[in-house]
Design an enzyme around this catalytic site. Sequence first.
Site, PDB file in Angstrom:
ATOM      1  N   ASP A   1      49.918  41.595  33.252  1.00  0.00           N
ATOM      2  CA  ASP A   1      48.809  41.995  34.104  1.00  0.00           C
ATOM      3  C   ASP A   1      48.570  40.812  35.047  1.00  0.00           C
ATOM      4  OD1 ASP A   1      46.555  43.455  35.055  1.00  0.00           O
ATOM      5  OD2 ASP A   1      45.267  42.245  33.767  1.00  0.00           O
TER       6      ASP A   1
ATOM      7  N   ASP B   1      45.207  40.306  37.323  1.00  0.00           N
ATOM      8  CA  ASP B   1      43.812  39.881  37.432  1.00  0.00           C
ATOM      9  C   ASP B   1      43.264  39.452  36.075  1.00  0.00           C
ATOM     10  OD1 ASP B   1      43.769  40.620  40.179  1.00  0.00           O
ATOM     11  OD2 ASP B   1      43.525  42.704  39.583  1.00  0.00           O
TER      12      ASP B   1
ATOM     13  N   GLY C   1      41.086  46.012  34.697  1.00  0.00           N
ATOM     14  CA  GLY C   1      42.392  46.594  34.423  1.00  0.00           C
ATOM     15  C   GLY C   1      42.555  48.035  34.858  1.00  0.00           C
ATOM     16  N   VAL C   2      41.532  48.580  35.523  1.00  0.00           N
ATOM     17  CA  VAL C   2      41.548  49.991  35.920  1.00  0.00           C
ATOM     18  C   VAL C   2      41.894  50.104  37.404  1.00  0.00           C
ATOM     19  CG1 VAL C   2      40.154  52.099  36.053  1.00  0.00           C
ATOM     20  CG2 VAL C   2      39.842  50.516  34.143  1.00  0.00           C
TER      21      VAL C   2
ATOM     22  N   ARG D   1      42.207  51.646  41.385  1.00  0.00           N
ATOM     23  CA  ARG D   1      41.178  51.721  42.430  1.00  0.00           C
ATOM     24  C   ARG D   1      40.350  52.999  42.375  1.00  0.00           C
ATOM     25  NH1 ARG D   1      43.591  50.780  48.167  1.00  0.00           N
ATOM     26  NH2 ARG D   1      44.360  48.944  47.058  1.00  0.00           N
TER      27      ARG D   1
ATOM     28  N   SER E   1      46.758  46.723  40.541  1.00  0.00           N
ATOM     29  CA  SER E   1      46.372  46.370  41.909  1.00  0.00           C
ATOM     30  C   SER E   1      47.528  46.569  42.880  1.00  0.00           C
ATOM     31  CB  SER E   1      45.907  44.913  41.964  1.00  0.00           C
ATOM     32  OG  SER E   1      45.692  44.528  43.308  1.00  0.00           O
ATOM     33  N   LYS E   2      47.276  47.351  43.933  1.00  0.00           N
ATOM     34  CA  LYS E   2      48.296  47.564  44.959  1.00  0.00           C
ATOM     35  C   LYS E   2      48.536  46.290  45.781  1.00  0.00           C
ATOM     36  CE  LYS E   2      47.502  52.550  45.509  1.00  0.00           C
ATOM     37  NZ  LYS E   2      46.504  52.751  44.452  1.00  0.00           N
ATOM     38  N   ASN E   3      47.613  45.334  45.686  1.00  0.00           N
ATOM     39  CA  ASN E   3      47.729  44.091  46.449  1.00  0.00           C
ATOM     40  C   ASN E   3      48.417  42.977  45.655  1.00  0.00           C
ATOM     41  OD1 ASN E   3      46.168  44.970  48.833  1.00  0.00           O
ATOM     42  ND2 ASN E   3      44.487  45.078  47.364  1.00  0.00           N
TER      43      ASN E   3
ATOM     44  N   ASP F   1      43.937  40.968  29.666  1.00  0.00           N
ATOM     45  CA  ASP F   1      42.607  40.414  29.393  1.00  0.00           C
ATOM     46  C   ASP F   1      41.571  41.514  29.228  1.00  0.00           C
ATOM     47  OD1 ASP F   1      42.545  41.172  32.143  1.00  0.00           O
ATOM     48  OD2 ASP F   1      40.815  39.848  32.435  1.00  0.00           O
TER      49      ASP F   1
END
Length: 230
Positions: free
Chosen positions: A13, A15, A50-51, A53, A122-124, A176
């Site tokens: 993951d 973030d 973790g979810v 958008r 995350s797409k970023n 996390d």
Amino acid sequence: MVKFAQIKGFLFDLDGVIANTSAYHSKAWHQLADELGVTWTEDLGNQLKGVGRMDSLNLILKYGHKENVYTEDEKVKYAEEKNENYLKLLNGLDKSEILPGMEDFIKDLSAHHYLISLASSSKNSPLVLEKLDLRKYFDEKVDPATLKHGKPDPEIYTRAAESLKLKPEECIGLEDASAGVTSINGSGAISVGIGDPTVLKDADINFNNTSEVTLANIEKAMDNKKVLNK
């Protein structure tokens, strides 16, 4: 029973595991929640970890009892607005935001020839890895836009293992958030939870913070487990 010697890949993951970008997401969602008239709370922020958008937006609307107020087109517009705010916040992102020990850990994995894939909602995430100067260490990444299901569904971790041409049982996933740990467990990979062990109680292995995450500590933790049934 999975042994450390069987592990060939690591699934990350982003973030809250590699970098402090979860704080940027929270701030951008907080801004949108205020705009939508939904009271922001710590509990709501934790639910979004973790979810993806659109799922995050729907959670915010449900939390504020506004799930039936907006059309799908309006929801897409608000999700895009959140992303624009998030990207603005990312302008100042650099290597100083890498969480303690994680750069050394990723470099160590690469040096020991483990395969590494990114399993971020995350797409970023490619942009973030680029800004952190870590992208070169990742062999593969899952494009969240191609997923049918978000975390806690196991699809993203199953796909991350497949991207490395490995079985999930040959991989360790790092998270996390409880939704992420559930996702890893569902895929069949070994789950490492980083953070409060009472929140991440379903993880196969727990570390309080990223500075504890090393190959040696993971090997020791797996050896100390009587059985890791997957």
